[in-house]
Design a protein around this motif. Structure first.
Motif, mmCIF file in Angstrom:
data_model
loop_
_atom_site.group_PDB
_atom_site.id
_atom_site.type_symbol
_atom_site.label_atom_id
_atom_site.label_comp_id
_atom_site.label_asym_id
_atom_site.label_seq_id
_atom_site.Cartn_x
_atom_site.Cartn_y
_atom_site.Cartn_z
ATOM 1 N N MET A 147 82.870 34.837 36.328
ATOM 2 C CA MET A 147 84.503 34.872 36.231
ATOM 3 C C MET A 147 85.047 35.733 37.208
ATOM 4 N N ALA A 148 84.389 35.542 38.472
ATOM 5 C CA ALA A 148 84.645 36.717 39.454
ATOM 6 C C ALA A 148 86.296 36.271 40.120
ATOM 7 N N GLN A 149 86.971 37.486 39.944
ATOM 8 C CA GLN A 149 88.366 37.147 40.188
ATOM 9 C C GLN A 149 88.624 38.630 41.042
ATOM 10 N N THR A 150 89.802 38.753 41.663
ATOM 11 C CA THR A 150 90.273 40.137 42.159
ATOM 12 C C THR A 150 90.832 40.973 41.075
ATOM 13 N N THR A 151 90.962 42.381 41.259
ATOM 14 C CA THR A 151 91.712 43.191 39.957
ATOM 15 C C THR A 151 93.084 43.465 40.475
ATOM 16 N N ASN A 152 93.613 43.910 39.471
ATOM 17 C CA ASN A 152 95.179 44.239 39.628
ATOM 18 C C ASN A 152 95.942 43.427 40.015
ATOM 19 N N GLN A 153 95.837 41.940 39.592
ATOM 20 C CA GLN A 153 96.867 41.018 40.109
ATOM 21 C C GLN A 153 97.799 40.659 38.949
ATOM 22 N N GLY A 154 97.753 41.066 37.860
ATOM 23 C CA GLY A 154 98.858 40.635 36.834
ATOM 24 C C GLY A 154 98.527 39.416 36.182
ATOM 25 N N PRO A 155 99.610 38.833 35.360
ATOM 26 C CA PRO A 155 99.488 37.733 34.711
ATOM 27 C C PRO A 155 99.196 36.502 35.872
ATOM 28 N N ARG A 156 98.006 35.439 35.336
ATOM 29 C CA ARG A 156 97.953 34.333 36.119
ATOM 30 C C ARG A 156 97.119 33.268 35.200
ATOM 31 N N ARG A 157 97.093 32.076 35.665
ATOM 32 C CA ARG A 157 96.437 30.946 35.154
ATOM 33 C C ARG A 157 95.088 30.792 35.651
ATOM 34 N N ILE A 158 94.203 30.733 35.013
ATOM 35 C CA ILE A 158 92.643 30.350 35.612
ATOM 36 C C ILE A 158 92.124 29.158 35.084
ATOM 37 N N GLY A 159 91.448 28.295 35.911
ATOM 38 C CA GLY A 159 90.737 27.225 35.543
ATOM 39 C C GLY A 159 89.356 27.270 36.004
ATOM 40 N N GLN A 160 88.257 26.743 35.039
ATOM 41 C CA GLN A 160 87.128 26.857 35.364
ATOM 42 C C GLN A 160 86.273 25.540 34.725
ATOM 43 N N TRP A 161 85.274 25.269 35.493
ATOM 44 C CA TRP A 161 84.408 23.959 35.012
ATOM 45 C C TRP A 161 82.935 24.118 34.950
ATOM 46 N N LEU A 162 82.183 23.453 34.410
ATOM 47 C CA LEU A 162 80.875 23.367 34.238
ATOM 48 C C LEU A 162 80.417 21.984 33.831
ATOM 49 N N TYR A 163 79.060 21.873 33.973
ATOM 50 C CA TYR A 163 78.581 20.595 33.244
ATOM 51 C C TYR A 163 78.141 20.838 31.775
ATOM 52 N N LEU A 164 77.960 19.959 31.111
ATOM 53 C CA LEU A 164 77.478 20.147 29.658
ATOM 54 C C LEU A 164 76.487 19.102 29.462
ATOM 55 N N LYS A 165 75.241 19.603 28.945
ATOM 56 C CA LYS A 165 73.850 18.957 28.870
ATOM 57 C C LYS A 165 74.411 17.578 27.798
ATOM 58 N N PRO A 166 74.245 16.244 28.249
ATOM 59 C CA PRO A 166 74.341 15.244 27.269
ATOM 60 C C PRO A 166 73.822 15.195 25.808
ATOM 61 N N GLU A 167 72.708 15.906 25.800
ATOM 62 C CA GLU A 167 71.796 16.160 24.382
ATOM 63 C C GLU A 167 72.843 17.171 23.684
ATOM 64 N N CYS A 168 73.602 17.977 24.074
ATOM 65 C CA CYS A 168 74.113 19.055 23.363
ATOM 66 C C CYS A 168 75.563 18.959 23.124
ATOM 67 N N ILE A 169 76.351 17.772 23.401
ATOM 68 C CA ILE A 169 77.620 17.656 22.955
ATOM 69 C C ILE A 169 78.139 17.836 21.758
ATOM 70 N N ASP A 170 77.426 17.256 20.814
ATOM 71 C CA ASP A 170 77.714 17.565 19.300
ATOM 72 C C ASP A 170 77.423 19.019 18.726
ATOM 73 N N GLU A 171 76.182 19.640 19.421
ATOM 74 C CA GLU A 171 76.064 21.023 18.708
ATOM 75 C C GLU A 171 77.401 22.011 19.723
ATOM 76 N N TYR A 172 77.651 21.431 21.019
ATOM 77 C CA TYR A 172 78.658 22.331 21.411
ATOM 78 C C TYR A 172 80.144 22.313 20.688
ATOM 79 N N LYS A 173 80.410 21.125 20.383
ATOM 80 C CA LYS A 173 81.710 20.944 19.595
ATOM 81 C C LYS A 173 81.479 21.727 18.201
ATOM 82 N N LYS A 174 80.358 21.398 17.632
ATOM 83 C CA LYS A 174 80.256 22.244 16.235
ATOM 84 C C LYS A 174 80.230 23.781 16.380
ATOM 85 N N CYS A 175 79.732 24.349 17.493
ATOM 86 C CA CYS A 175 79.791 25.830 17.604
ATOM 87 C C CYS A 175 81.151 26.326 17.932
ATOM 88 N N HIS A 176 81.942 25.396 18.604
ATOM 89 C CA HIS A 176 83.433 25.859 19.301
ATOM 90 C C HIS A 176 84.135 25.631 17.875
#
Length: 123
Positions: free
Chosen positions: A1-30
């Motif tokens: 989550m690297a960003q600059t400091t002292n910029q005040g309120p802002r919106r952030i978007g991020q993405w990554l891959y989920l291992k196909p075999e972990c979809i149900d487990e990921y949903k369950k823990c969240h």
């Protein structure tokens, strides 16, 4: 989550891959995020945090949140220093594949989630 400091309120978007075999487990823990993790997210000035899942062309997660503090880097360091958050990341990192070259996990390295640029917003 690297960003600059002292910029005040802002919106952030991020993405990554989920291992196909972990979809149900990921949903369950969240569906039952640990209270101490939720508390740290709020204490780190993160609001309106959502994670979305797309299954095609491969399972991909997209996260969106508002950062409402004044020192993003410092708030993220505090989050990374929280032992419960570290345990949560250790669990969820194992379900994910980072798109970031050289990434080693959420706690260490150049960042785990791929960063995005906001190109449109309407309130």
């Amino acid at each position: 989550m690297a960003q600059t400091t002292n910029q005040g309120p802002r919106r952030i978007g991020q993405w990554l891959y989920l291992k196909p075999e972990c979809i149900d487990e990921y949903k369950k823990c969240h569906a039952a995020v640990w209270p101490k993790v939720l508390e740290q997210i709020k204490d780190s000035n993160v609001r309106d945090y959502s994670i979305f899942l797309s299954l095609t062309p491969r399972p991909t997660l997209f996260a969106s949140f508002k950062y409402v503090g004044n020192s993003f880097d410092e708030d993220m360091k505090r989050m990374a220093g929280n032992e419960k958050v570290q345990a949560w990341w250790a669990m969820t990192d194992g379900m994910q594949e980072s798109p970031v070259e050289g990434a080693v996990g959420s706690k260490d390295g150049p960042g785990w989630w791929g960063q995005t640029e906001e190109v449109f917003y309407v309130e």
